[in-house]
Enzyme design. Structure first.
Site, PDB file in Angstrom:
ATOM      1  N   ASN A 218      11.663  -4.843   8.337  1.00 29.69           N
ATOM      2  CA  ASN A 218      11.583  -6.052   8.741  1.00 29.69           C
ATOM      3  C   ASN A 218      10.452  -6.998   8.123  1.00 29.69           C
ATOM      4  O   ASN A 218       9.654  -7.846   8.823  1.00 29.69           O
ATOM      5  CB  ASN A 218      11.321  -6.057  10.654  1.00 29.69           C
ATOM      6  CG  ASN A 218      12.293  -5.542  10.921  1.00 29.69           C
ATOM      7  OD1 ASN A 218      13.510  -5.518  10.828  1.00 29.69           O
ATOM      8  ND2 ASN A 218      12.241  -4.684  11.789  1.00 29.69           N
ATOM      9  N   GLN A 219      10.359  -6.936   6.828  1.00 26.62           N
ATOM     10  CA  GLN A 219       9.496  -7.765   6.060  1.00 26.62           C
ATOM     11  C   GLN A 219       8.296  -7.361   6.233  1.00 26.62           C
ATOM     12  O   GLN A 219       7.377  -8.204   5.821  1.00 26.62           O
ATOM     13  CB  GLN A 219       9.781  -9.203   6.243  1.00 26.62           C
ATOM     14  CG  GLN A 219      11.197  -9.854   6.002  1.00 26.62           C
ATOM     15  CD  GLN A 219      11.822  -9.622   4.762  1.00 26.62           C
ATOM     16  OE1 GLN A 219      11.116  -9.964   3.796  1.00 26.62           O
ATOM     17  NE2 GLN A 219      12.805  -8.931   4.644  1.00 26.62           N
ATOM     18  N   GLU A 260       2.393   1.421   2.036  1.00 29.08           N
ATOM     19  CA  GLU A 260       1.056   0.616   2.289  1.00 29.08           C
ATOM     20  C   GLU A 260       0.840   0.518   3.642  1.00 29.08           C
ATOM     21  O   GLU A 260       1.532   0.839   4.646  1.00 29.08           O
ATOM     22  CB  GLU A 260       1.307  -1.050   1.758  1.00 29.08           C
ATOM     23  CG  GLU A 260       1.503  -0.849   0.288  1.00 29.08           C
ATOM     24  CD  GLU A 260       1.666  -2.162  -0.075  1.00 29.08           C
ATOM     25  OE1 GLU A 260       1.019  -3.293   0.189  1.00 29.08           O
ATOM     26  OE2 GLU A 260       2.410  -2.589  -1.390  1.00 29.08           O
ATOM     27  N   TYR A 261      -0.633   0.364   4.095  1.00 29.23           N
ATOM     28  CA  TYR A 261      -1.040   0.129   5.496  1.00 29.23           C
ATOM     29  C   TYR A 261      -0.709   1.678   6.133  1.00 29.23           C
ATOM     30  O   TYR A 261      -0.231   1.693   7.367  1.00 29.23           O
ATOM     31  CB  TYR A 261      -0.229  -0.790   6.313  1.00 29.23           C
ATOM     32  CG  TYR A 261      -0.940  -2.287   5.761  1.00 29.23           C
ATOM     33  CD1 TYR A 261      -1.927  -2.827   6.262  1.00 29.23           C
ATOM     34  CD2 TYR A 261       0.060  -2.825   4.716  1.00 29.23           C
ATOM     35  CE1 TYR A 261      -2.252  -3.976   5.815  1.00 29.23           C
ATOM     36  CE2 TYR A 261      -0.475  -4.196   4.427  1.00 29.23           C
ATOM     37  CZ  TYR A 261      -1.445  -4.503   4.779  1.00 29.23           C
ATOM     38  OH  TYR A 261      -1.923  -5.761   4.209  1.00 29.23           O
ATOM     39  N   MET A 323      -2.049  -2.434  -7.922  1.00 25.88           N
ATOM     40  CA  MET A 323      -1.647  -3.926  -7.462  1.00 25.88           C
ATOM     41  C   MET A 323      -2.988  -5.104  -7.557  1.00 25.88           C
ATOM     42  O   MET A 323      -3.169  -5.287  -6.392  1.00 25.88           O
ATOM     43  CB  MET A 323      -1.177  -3.880  -5.874  1.00 25.88           C
ATOM     44  CG  MET A 323       0.063  -2.856  -5.835  1.00 25.88           C
ATOM     45  SD  MET A 323       0.948  -2.488  -4.313  1.00 25.88           S
ATOM     46  CE  MET A 323      -0.053  -1.411  -3.687  1.00 25.88           C
ATOM     47  N   TRP A 448       4.745  -8.195 -11.010  1.00 22.88           N
ATOM     48  CA  TRP A 448       5.315  -8.633  -9.694  1.00 22.88           C
ATOM     49  C   TRP A 448       5.488  -9.931  -9.903  1.00 22.88           C
ATOM     50  O   TRP A 448       4.457 -10.881 -10.194  1.00 22.88           O
ATOM     51  CB  TRP A 448       4.337  -8.361  -8.416  1.00 22.88           C
ATOM     52  CG  TRP A 448       4.944  -8.720  -7.252  1.00 22.88           C
ATOM     53  CD1 TRP A 448       5.051  -9.874  -6.819  1.00 22.88           C
ATOM     54  CD2 TRP A 448       6.061  -7.801  -6.448  1.00 22.88           C
ATOM     55  NE1 TRP A 448       5.746 -10.016  -5.466  1.00 22.88           N
ATOM     56  CE2 TRP A 448       6.260  -8.746  -5.440  1.00 22.88           C
ATOM     57  CE3 TRP A 448       6.382  -6.648  -6.672  1.00 22.88           C
ATOM     58  CZ2 TRP A 448       7.264  -8.250  -4.528  1.00 22.88           C
ATOM     59  CZ3 TRP A 448       7.473  -6.253  -5.649  1.00 22.88           C
ATOM     60  CH2 TRP A 448       7.803  -7.058  -4.724  1.00 22.88           C
TER      61      TRP A 448
END
Length: 471
Positions: A218-219, A260-261, A323, A448
């Site tokens: 969900n983004q 991530e997270y 990143m 990116w």
């Protein structure tokens, strides 16, 4: 190649005359929509005459070879062309055999600088006894400059017909193409991705498809979803088998885990999971990589950083994508997307715990347009470097360059009286990043994200290194 910064009152004709390069070559290299309107402070890439040629409408490789006294095969090899017939307007070609006619005021040093080669190489290939004996009209053979090979990855989020066209146009610049994204599910399965066409296009350009696996739902990146995988070996086994099945079926050559997270307490679980993945994918001939947040120390606090173990992953996986972008993020204050001084801080730590030949430095292909004065809670608009130049043209802005961040920026006021600040990328900022990749002796660079027009980047990349091909 030269990079020229437009000054007040300069025209493309004057710049063309200064460098001895055809106007059309400069315009095409930079994809100028309106060559008659330049922006003060705008950076232009200038092809080296006789060494670099920008393909024009109606060109074919045979005619280009005849013009420069070389062969189609020699040009194809020098430029890693998989299909010599398939060339595109605006593409830069390096001419492997080229000559220079000495003009008034030129010296051996200035000629060598123009072609980015060593003066001693010119004297050797032309059997020049003394560098002071050049004469006007003398024809010199310019040796081909040796460029190192580096690995280059490009993430891509758009997978439609325009994406496949983009891959065919730019594929020669990439080692890997990474469609974003397959997301994990709690049961060890993966979401579906309509990636067949882009994989086919990538492989036709000898670009290795890189399968991206995330905890993206969900983004957003979901910490609980990552935990459900990293704390359950049975789910991990199912995920690895599903991953192998997709890679074998679709033709992927490598995998990239962009988790991530992750909860800090799952740091060791993540390391163990990666070890298990490597033990099962390596025997099948697949490479394993990760994408990691930009850290400055091993103990950096915050849920974005703590579970990303640079040292352990540097030992486990084949390569790591750092990143190193998004300092100027959409929800934050106006700032360079990848300020080079901040990027170097990350690399200064990274190279102490990760082998340099495993590090791919992240780089952005986009910029952002903020409304100012900035207010918390507002979002900047993402713009391509080409769009940024168009905005500066439209509103009569002067482009400035921050030498600390190695990034261009400008301010303008729109029709409604709203002030804006734009940070973006240009040939200068691209060169600064390639300098870092070369000076730090890194494995390569990772972009990116593919799909935002930035023609200067590919010209500058080609001047710095060739993309290594694995297939």
């Amino acid at each position: 190649m030269n990079i020229h910064v437009v000054k007040k009152g300069e025209s493309l004709q004057a710049i063309s005359k200064r460098y001895g390069v055809n106007i059309t070559q400069i315009s095409t290299a930079n994809q100028l929509k309106n060559p008659d309107t330049l922006v003060i402070g705008q950076a232009l890439v200038i092809p080296s005459p006789g060494y670099e040629y920008i393909i024009q409408p109606g060109d074919n490789l045979w005619a280009i070879a005849q013009r420069f006294g070389t062969s189609v095969q020699a040009i194809a090899v020098a430029n890693q062309l998989s299909n010599p017939i398939d060339i595109s307007i605006g593409q830069v070609l390096f001419i492997p055999i080229h000559y220079h006619t000495v003009r008034p005021g030129e010296s051996l040093w200035s000629i060598a600088q123009a072609y980015n080669v060593n003066p001693s190489d010119i004297t050797e290939v032309n059997h020049i006894a003394s560098p002071y004996t050049l004469y006007i009209g003398q024809v010199l053979r310019i040796p081909e400059r040796t460029r190192p090979f580096k690995e280059v990855n490009a993430y891509i989020t758009t997978l439609d017909a325009s994406a496949t066209e983009n891959i065919h146009q730019l594929g020669r610049y990439f080692t890997y193409l990474a469609p974003f994204t397959y997301s994990i599910k709690e049961d060890g399965s993966l979401t579906e991705l309509n990636d067949t066409a882009v994989i086919r296009a990538a492989r036709s350009e000898h670009v290795s498809p890189l399968l991206v696996v995330t905890n993206f739902v969900n983004q957003n990146f979901n910490s609980d979803l990552a935990a459900s995988l990293l704390r359950n070996q049975s789910v991990q086994d199912l995920l690895i088998q599903n991953l192998l099945s997709i890679m074998q079926e679709k033709g992927y050559n490598a995998v990239n885990f962009d988790f991530e997270y992750i909860y800090p307490e799952d740091r060791e679980n993540y390391n163990s999971f990666l070890s298990r993945v490597v033990s099962q994918l390596h025997p099948q001939g697949f490479l394993v990589s990760t994408a990691l947040a930009p850290k400055l120390t091993s103990e950096q606090k915050g849920i974005l950083y703590e579970a990303h173990d640079y040292e352990a992953q540097g030992k486990i996986v084949d390569f790591i994508i750092l990143m190193t972008y998004e300092w100027g993020w959409a929800g934050g204050r106006p700032w360079a997307i990848a300020p080079i001084n901040e990027v170097k801080k990350v690399l200064d730590y990274a190279v102490t715990v990760i082998p340099r030949n495993k590090i791919m430095m992240g780089a952005p292909l986009y910029g952002r347009d903020w409304k100012i004065p900035w207010q918390e809670g507002t979002l900047a608009k993402t713009v391509s470097p080409q769009r940024a130049i168009q905005l500066a043209q439209k509103y009569g802005a002067t482009i400035e360059y921050n030498t600390t961040y190695q990034s261009p920026f400008f301010r303008y006021t729109d029709e409604n009286g709203q002030q804006h600040e734009v940070w973006f990328e240009d040939a200068r900022s691209a060169q600064a990043k390639f300098d870092v990749v070369n000076n730090y002796r890194l494995r390569g660079i990772s972009y990116w994200v593919l799909g935002t027009p930035f023609p200067q980047n590919w010209f500058v990349q080609e001047n710095n290194f060739k993309a290594r091909k694995l297939i």
